[in-house]
Design a protein around this motif. Sequence first.
Motif, mmCIF file in Angstrom:
data_model
loop_
_atom_site.group_PDB
_atom_site.id
_atom_site.type_symbol
_atom_site.label_atom_id
_atom_site.label_comp_id
_atom_site.label_asym_id
_atom_site.label_seq_id
_atom_site.Cartn_x
_atom_site.Cartn_y
_atom_site.Cartn_z
ATOM 1 N N MET A 100 0.857 -1.188 0.000
ATOM 2 C CA MET A 100 0.000 0.000 0.000
ATOM 3 C C MET A 100 0.894 1.240 0.000
ATOM 4 O O MET A 100 1.906 1.277 0.686
ATOM 5 C CB MET A 100 -0.915 -0.011 1.210
ATOM 6 C CG MET A 100 -1.896 -1.159 1.185
ATOM 7 S SD MET A 100 -2.981 -1.169 2.605
ATOM 8 C CE MET A 100 -4.190 0.014 2.072
ATOM 9 N N LYS B 120 -12.326 -1.964 -12.248
ATOM 10 C CA LYS B 120 -12.023 -2.094 -10.826
ATOM 11 C C LYS B 120 -13.081 -2.987 -10.199
ATOM 12 O O LYS B 120 -14.194 -3.084 -10.715
ATOM 13 C CB LYS B 120 -11.969 -0.733 -10.141
ATOM 14 C CG LYS B 120 -13.303 -0.015 -10.080
ATOM 15 C CD LYS B 120 -13.205 1.340 -9.451
ATOM 16 C CE LYS B 120 -13.553 1.267 -7.992
ATOM 17 N NZ LYS B 120 -13.447 2.503 -7.282
ATOM 18 N N VAL C 177 -11.147 -3.138 3.668
ATOM 19 C CA VAL C 177 -10.896 -1.985 2.809
ATOM 20 C C VAL C 177 -10.745 -0.729 3.648
ATOM 21 O O VAL C 177 -11.514 -0.473 4.554
ATOM 22 C CB VAL C 177 -12.038 -1.814 1.778
ATOM 23 C CG1 VAL C 177 -11.819 -0.581 0.919
ATOM 24 C CG2 VAL C 177 -12.136 -3.051 0.901
ATOM 25 N N GLY D 199 -2.093 -4.195 -8.164
ATOM 26 C CA GLY D 199 -2.651 -4.552 -6.876
ATOM 27 C C GLY D 199 -1.620 -5.052 -5.878
ATOM 28 O O GLY D 199 -0.415 -4.958 -6.095
ATOM 29 N N SER E 4 -2.134 2.680 -8.140
ATOM 30 C CA SER E 4 -3.254 3.332 -8.823
ATOM 31 C C SER E 4 -2.776 4.544 -9.618
ATOM 32 O O SER E 4 -3.256 4.792 -10.725
ATOM 33 C CB SER E 4 -4.334 3.748 -7.828
ATOM 34 O OG SER E 4 -4.906 2.599 -7.228
ATOM 35 N N ASP F 162 -7.498 -2.282 -11.758
ATOM 36 C CA ASP F 162 -7.012 -1.799 -10.471
ATOM 37 C C ASP F 162 -7.492 -2.724 -9.355
ATOM 38 O O ASP F 162 -8.522 -3.387 -9.483
ATOM 39 C CB ASP F 162 -7.519 -0.380 -10.213
ATOM 40 C CG ASP F 162 -6.748 0.313 -9.099
ATOM 41 O OD1 ASP F 162 -5.506 0.182 -9.066
ATOM 42 O OD2 ASP F 162 -7.368 0.995 -8.268
ATOM 43 N N GLU F 163 -6.751 -2.778 -8.268
ATOM 44 C CA GLU F 163 -7.088 -3.580 -7.084
ATOM 45 C C GLU F 163 -7.427 -5.018 -7.485
ATOM 46 O O GLU F 163 -8.397 -5.612 -7.006
ATOM 47 C CB GLU F 163 -8.235 -2.941 -6.304
ATOM 48 C CG GLU F 163 -7.964 -1.530 -5.816
ATOM 49 C CD GLU F 163 -6.926 -1.426 -4.704
ATOM 50 O OE1 GLU F 163 -6.409 -2.465 -4.246
ATOM 51 O OE2 GLU F 163 -6.627 -0.298 -4.283
ATOM 52 N N ASP G 153 -14.038 -2.302 -4.150
ATOM 53 C CA ASP G 153 -13.202 -1.125 -3.910
ATOM 54 C C ASP G 153 -14.042 0.139 -4.108
ATOM 55 O O ASP G 153 -14.048 0.739 -5.164
ATOM 56 C CB ASP G 153 -11.998 -1.121 -4.850
ATOM 57 C CG ASP G 153 -11.145 0.133 -4.682
ATOM 58 O OD1 ASP G 153 -11.047 0.636 -3.545
ATOM 59 O OD2 ASP G 153 -10.597 0.619 -5.683
ATOM 60 N N GLN H 7 -6.350 -7.768 -6.671
ATOM 61 C CA GLN H 7 -6.379 -8.772 -5.603
ATOM 62 C C GLN H 7 -7.791 -9.049 -5.111
ATOM 63 O O GLN H 7 -8.042 -10.089 -4.524
ATOM 64 C CB GLN H 7 -5.465 -8.370 -4.435
ATOM 65 C CG GLN H 7 -5.989 -7.267 -3.546
ATOM 66 C CD GLN H 7 -5.670 -5.870 -4.044
ATOM 67 O OE1 GLN H 7 -5.068 -5.698 -5.096
ATOM 68 N NE2 GLN H 7 -6.081 -4.858 -3.293
#
Length: 193
Positions: A11, A37, A168, A108, A16, A80-81, A41, A83
């Motif tokens: 992170m 996405k 999240v 991700g 992004s 994006d994201e 998220d 995972q």
Amino acid sequence: MANLHFHYGVMGASKSAKLITTAYDFERTGNKYEVIKPMRDNRDSVDHVVSRLGISVPAIALKSLAGYKPKSDTQFLLIDEVQFFSAADIDRLVKIADDRNVVVMCYGLMADSNQHLFPASKRLVEVGAKLHLLEAVCQYDGCKKLATHNARFDKDGKLVINGPQIAVGASQYKSLCRSHFNMFKNIAQGNEK
């Protein structure tokens, strides 16, 4: 050029932001792309990929990729994201990359705060995605080492060493090097040295 990529990092490694600047470059050069996405998220926006830098790009939010088909003229697919998708969704991306000749670029996390691979990230490695590590510096004061772990802390500042794989939100997370992650882990387990 490889047609399946996984840009991963902890992170705060600007994943992004990298996706958004890539989309900007495609827009500027006339390349046809789509941004996807996961619906899960929704921290900053339901229908945009948003970077902590304050930049964003419109995105299609999907629960899964099971019925998804890119437009016929799409050359690049930015996810994006990644995972938060499933291993089966990754198999769908492989099919899109191979059968439709679309370059699929996933962004991700590789592992969760419990030091376990996310199923989608694991599947990306298994299917031979080209791996791109996006580096970040440990967020422990004064440390200059590479951040390798996503550490989740409770409201009292104690490291959460067990818990749900997905929680999240960025406020309770810090990206730490292995030695500082293990230091907090020892404290949480009562093995403080």
